[in-house]
Design a protein around this motif. Structure first.
Motif, PDB file in Angstrom:
ATOM      1  N   VAL B 123       0.819  -1.203   0.000  1.00 12.27           N
ATOM      2  CA  VAL B 123       0.000   0.000   0.000  1.00 12.27           C
ATOM      3  C   VAL B 123       0.866   1.272   0.000  1.00 12.27           C
ATOM      4  O   VAL B 123       0.351   2.376   0.139  1.00 12.27           O
ATOM      5  CB  VAL B 123      -0.988   0.039   1.201  1.00 12.27           C
ATOM      6  CG1 VAL B 123      -1.965  -1.107   1.137  1.00 12.27           C
ATOM      7  CG2 VAL B 123      -0.235   0.032   2.520  1.00 12.27           C
ATOM      8  N   GLY B 124       2.186   1.080  -0.145  1.00 11.52           N
ATOM      9  CA  GLY B 124       3.070   2.231  -0.304  1.00 11.52           C
ATOM     10  C   GLY B 124       3.341   3.004   0.973  1.00 11.52           C
ATOM     11  O   GLY B 124       3.553   4.205   0.942  1.00 11.52           O
ATOM     12  N   LEU B 125       3.348   2.295   2.116  1.00  8.61           N
ATOM     13  CA  LEU B 125       3.603   2.996   3.382  1.00  8.61           C
ATOM     14  C   LEU B 125       4.959   2.613   3.972  1.00  8.61           C
ATOM     15  O   LEU B 125       5.220   2.858   5.145  1.00  8.61           O
ATOM     16  CB  LEU B 125       2.502   2.685   4.402  1.00  8.61           C
ATOM     17  CG  LEU B 125       1.166   3.392   4.202  1.00  8.61           C
ATOM     18  CD1 LEU B 125       0.184   2.983   5.289  1.00  8.61           C
ATOM     19  CD2 LEU B 125       1.338   4.902   4.199  1.00  8.61           C
ATOM     20  N   GLY B 126       5.824   2.010   3.117  1.00  8.98           N
ATOM     21  CA  GLY B 126       7.117   1.522   3.580  1.00  8.98           C
ATOM     22  C   GLY B 126       7.871   2.515   4.457  1.00  8.98           C
ATOM     23  O   GLY B 126       8.389   2.163   5.513  1.00  8.98           O
ATOM     24  N   GLU B 127       7.893   3.766   4.016  1.00  8.40           N
ATOM     25  CA  GLU B 127       8.640   4.778   4.774  1.00  8.40           C
ATOM     26  C   GLU B 127       8.024   5.086   6.125  1.00  8.40           C
ATOM     27  O   GLU B 127       8.664   5.662   6.996  1.00  8.40           O
ATOM     28  CB  GLU B 127       8.656   6.093   3.987  1.00  8.40           C
ATOM     29  CG  GLU B 127       9.717   6.186   2.937  1.00  8.40           C
ATOM     30  CD  GLU B 127       9.573   7.518   2.221  1.00  8.40           C
ATOM     31  OE1 GLU B 127       9.690   8.561   2.891  1.00  8.40           O
ATOM     32  OE2 GLU B 127       9.305   7.493   1.005  1.00  8.40           O
ATOM     33  N   SER B 137      -1.619  11.114   6.754  1.00  9.26           N
ATOM     34  CA  SER B 137      -2.757  11.815   6.149  1.00  9.26           C
ATOM     35  C   SER B 137      -3.940  10.854   6.083  1.00  9.26           C
ATOM     36  O   SER B 137      -3.791   9.650   6.312  1.00  9.26           O
ATOM     37  CB  SER B 137      -2.388  12.259   4.745  1.00  9.26           C
ATOM     38  OG  SER B 137      -2.277  11.128   3.909  1.00  9.26           O
ATOM     39  N   GLY B 138      -5.106  11.372   5.760  1.00 14.67           N
ATOM     40  CA  GLY B 138      -6.300  10.531   5.683  1.00 14.67           C
ATOM     41  C   GLY B 138      -6.124   9.353   4.737  1.00 14.67           C
ATOM     42  O   GLY B 138      -6.449   8.214   5.064  1.00 14.67           O
ATOM     43  N   ARG B 143      -5.000   3.562   3.838  1.00 14.10           N
ATOM     44  CA  ARG B 143      -4.164   2.517   3.249  1.00 14.10           C
ATOM     45  C   ARG B 143      -3.622   1.587   4.329  1.00 14.10           C
ATOM     46  O   ARG B 143      -3.519   0.378   4.134  1.00 14.10           O
ATOM     47  CB  ARG B 143      -3.017   3.148   2.449  1.00 14.10           C
ATOM     48  CG  ARG B 143      -3.486   3.553   1.054  1.00 14.10           C
ATOM     49  CD  ARG B 143      -2.357   4.065   0.235  1.00 14.10           C
ATOM     50  NE  ARG B 143      -2.104   5.474   0.507  1.00 14.10           N
ATOM     51  CZ  ARG B 143      -0.952   6.084   0.288  1.00 14.10           C
ATOM     52  NH1 ARG B 143       0.066   5.418  -0.202  1.00 14.10           N
ATOM     53  NH2 ARG B 143      -0.821   7.364   0.554  1.00 14.10           N
ATOM     54  N   CYS B 144      -3.304   2.166   5.479  1.00 16.62           N
ATOM     55  CA  CYS B 144      -2.851   1.340   6.591  1.00 16.62           C
ATOM     56  C   CYS B 144      -3.976   0.399   7.039  1.00 16.62           C
ATOM     57  O   CYS B 144      -3.748  -0.789   7.282  1.00 16.62           O
ATOM     58  CB  CYS B 144      -2.405   2.229   7.749  1.00 16.62           C
ATOM     59  SG  CYS B 144      -1.888   1.319   9.204  1.00 16.62           S
ATOM     60  N   MET B 174      -6.995   5.651  -4.826  1.00 18.14           N
ATOM     61  CA  MET B 174      -7.321   4.527  -3.942  1.00 18.14           C
ATOM     62  C   MET B 174      -8.217   3.526  -4.659  1.00 18.14           C
ATOM     63  O   MET B 174      -8.079   2.318  -4.480  1.00 18.14           O
ATOM     64  CB  MET B 174      -8.008   5.027  -2.676  1.00 18.14           C
ATOM     65  CG  MET B 174      -7.187   5.959  -1.826  1.00 18.14           C
ATOM     66  SD  MET B 174      -5.862   5.145  -0.930  1.00 18.14           S
ATOM     67  CE  MET B 174      -6.789   4.234   0.268  1.00 18.14           C
ATOM     68  N   GLN B 175      -9.142   4.034  -5.471  1.00 17.32           N
ATOM     69  CA  GLN B 175     -10.014   3.133  -6.226  1.00 17.32           C
ATOM     70  C   GLN B 175      -9.174   2.230  -7.124  1.00 17.32           C
ATOM     71  O   GLN B 175      -9.403   1.014  -7.186  1.00 17.32           O
ATOM     72  CB  GLN B 175     -11.001   3.941  -7.085  1.00 17.32           C
ATOM     73  CG  GLN B 175     -12.062   4.655  -6.262  1.00 17.32           C
ATOM     74  CD  GLN B 175     -12.802   5.717  -7.055  1.00 17.32           C
ATOM     75  OE1 GLN B 175     -12.598   5.866  -8.254  1.00 17.32           O
ATOM     76  NE2 GLN B 175     -13.660   6.459  -6.373  1.00 17.32           N
TER      77      GLN B 175
END
Ligand SMILES: Nc1ncnc2c1ncn2[C@@H]1O[C@H](COP(=O)(O)OP(=O)(O)OP(=O)(O)O)[C@@H](O)[C@H]1O
Ligand SMILES: [Mg+2]
Lengths: 244, 270
Positions: B123-127, B137-138, B143-144, B174-175
């Motif tokens: 979901v691209g939250l690696g950092e 952010s919202g 995504r988390c 997100m869609q």
């Protein structure tokens, strides 16, 4: 911020000196108080008194919180417990702990027990309400989120309710600590042999204003120090909270 | 049988003092294995209630929901739920949030770590793996939440207005992410939204509901192939389907919508 606080303290002492210099009010000067403080410190009396009061506050406060947290959790978690306990808590909350002192003396004698008990009661009543509020205000979606991930009641309690109500509990503890200090002096009116409150009583008999000042300041400093310690704990444990 | 989720005559009434309020009236609906359906309808028509019943968080007053042919009796890890309010545990880092369900599934620490990392990266939250939710952010929070739901490997995803609080641009991104994940894994998805465009873009079928009482109103088939693209979103076919859904949602009996609004206001003003 710190600089401003220092300015405020220095300003306060200056104002105090000015009032004394004006001569219309019979107060001891800051210097006299300092001299008396050093004297009392040297003879060890200040330490003895401070420790005696501190011991009562800590004992009453710790017992109060230790009971308040589980009871608050019970009240928030089980409707039955809430129904049974809440009337008593709300009722006793309306009675100032000091008003319990005569009853405490008659039933518990004049030893340490009634003093610690009154402080315990003050700390307990303020913390229990806060803990209970914390539990009932836990966001229901967080509970649901845990549940759909497979959490049972025990896990929800341990991993959601406890951490989510921690901010409330810590605020309750700080209020409880304030209540404990507020009560200790009055509790020491009960035939105490030592303690900052007892010392003030004695000093009052001899019109010894400097000693009264020293005791007052000692109570303030001790209370403030403990409050700051709790605040630091609170900031540490609730760092996750969004602050505005 | 290939029905993954079956609502069978599901009704739900909320007790309101001495009266009761019918939030859901005899809803019957089958969602096929691997299907992506969206649910739209006026506010208060029982969309969340339906999702919560399927999730096992609410017990219906009558009727039943079957998942894989078995009656739903409570929540289960095969049904992942994503809430509008993100519902992240604010005291846990992104990683710990994603590991939450894995811990409950008694996975070893190493496996938890590996699985969580995989979905966090996905979901691209690696950092931000070790950041607390308050700094996200919202869109990142949602995504988390999605990573947390995916991590326990559910076969069904129940999503209740997951993008409702996001801005239009983040929403579209997100869609596409959700569709991409869906086309890889083919989980069954039931997705509530109040955005007609979103409903059509995502779904194979759009379930339109009506309010007072909350009920099934119409099912609109979205006859567009996957993968869905931006070109498709702008095509006349899309516009045609969108119009049908729009009419079904916004041109139900006007009285029922006003009533729902009134009630909504009442509820808020309390
Ligand atoms: N706990 C409750 N007690 C009483 N009534 C409720 C409760 N929860 C929901 N309702 C009512 O049930 C109806 C359906 O609620 P629900 O939340 O399912 O609607 P919704 O379709 O998800 O609406 P929205 O689009 O606003 O989220 C609403 O009219 C609401 O007022
Ligand atoms: Mg809803």
């Amino acid at each position: 911020m710190l600089a401003m606080n220092v300015v405020a303290v220095v300003g306060g002492v200056a104002l105090w000196s000015a009032v004394v210099a004006w001569g219309k009010v019979g107060l001891p000067s800051p210097l006299q108080v300092l001299v008396r403080a050093l004297e009392l410190a040297r003879t060890g009396q200040l330490l003895t008194d401070a420790l005696a009061s501190l011991r009562r506050v800590l004992l009453g406060f710790c017992l109060g919180v230790a009971l308040a947290v589980p009871v608050g959790f019970l009240m928030g978690w089980y409707r039955l417990a809430r129904g049974l306990i809440e009337p008593f808590v709300q009722f006793f909350r309306m009675i100032p702990p000091l008003a319990i002192i005569p009853l405490a003396i008659v039933t518990m004698g004049i030893g340490e027990t009634p003093k610690v008990f009154v402080i315990f009661l003050a700390a307990f009543l303020s913390s229990v309400v806060a803990t209970f509020q914390g539990v009932v205000s836990v966001d229901k979606t967080l509970i649901n989120a845990a549940r759909v991930l497979g959490a049972g009641d025990a896990t929800i309690f341990r991993r959601v309710i406890v951490p989510a109500s921690m901010p409330f509990i810590l605020v309750g503890m700080r209020i409880g600590l304030g209540a404990a200090w507020a009560t200790v002096v009055a509790a020491e009116l009960i035939a105490a042999q030592s303690g900052l409150g007892f010392r003030m009583q004695q000093a009052q008999l001899y019109y010894d204003l400097a000693t009264i000042f020293v005791s007052l300041i000692a109570i303030g400093v001790l209370g403030l120090t403990m409050d700051r310690l709790l605040l630091a704990l609170e900031n540490r444990l609730t760092r996750w909270q969004e602050r505005i | 049988m290939s029905d993954k989720i079956s609502f069978r005559n599901v009704s739900h009434r909320f007790a309101l003092g001495d009266s009761s309020f019918t939030a859901l009236d005899r809803l019957s609906l089958d969602v096929a294995d691997g299907e992506f359906v969206t649910v739209v309808g006026p506010s208060g028509c029982g969309k969340s209630t339906a999702i919560n019943i399927a999730a096992g968080l609410v017990k219906p007053t009558s009727g039943e929901v079957l998942v894989d042919g078995r009656q739903v009796g409570g929540p289960g890890p095969e049904r992942g739920v994503i809430f509008q309010q993100y519902a992240l545990f604010p005291w846990l880092t992104v990683r710990k949030n994603v590991e939450f369900g894995l811990r409950l599934a008694r996975k070893s620490a190493a496996e938890r770590r590996r699985t969580a990392q995989h979905f966090i990266d996905l979901v691209g939250l690696g950092e931000f793996a070790d950041a607390l939710p308050k700094v996200l952010s919202g869109g990142m929070k949602q995504r988390c939440a999605i990573a947390r739901a995916y991590a326990v490997n559910p076969t069904i995803l129940l999503m209740d207005e997951p993008f409702g609080a996001l801005d239009a641009l983040t929403r579209v991104q997100m869609q596409d992410q959700v569709l991409a994940a869906w086309s890889r894994e083919r989980r069954t998805v039931m997705f509530v939204t109040h955005d007609v465009d979103e409903a059509v873009y995502l779904a194979k079928r759009v379930i339109v509901m009506a309010s007072r009482p909350g009920r099934l109103y119409e099912i609109v088939l979205v006859d567009l192939p996957y993968p869905r693209t931006e070109a498709m979103r702008l095509s006349p076919e899309f516009a045609e389907i969108r119009k049908r859904v729009w009419n079904a949602v916004y041109h139900q009996q006007p009285a029922s919508m006003e009533a729902a609004d009134d009630e909504d206001n009442r509820r808020r003003s309390k």
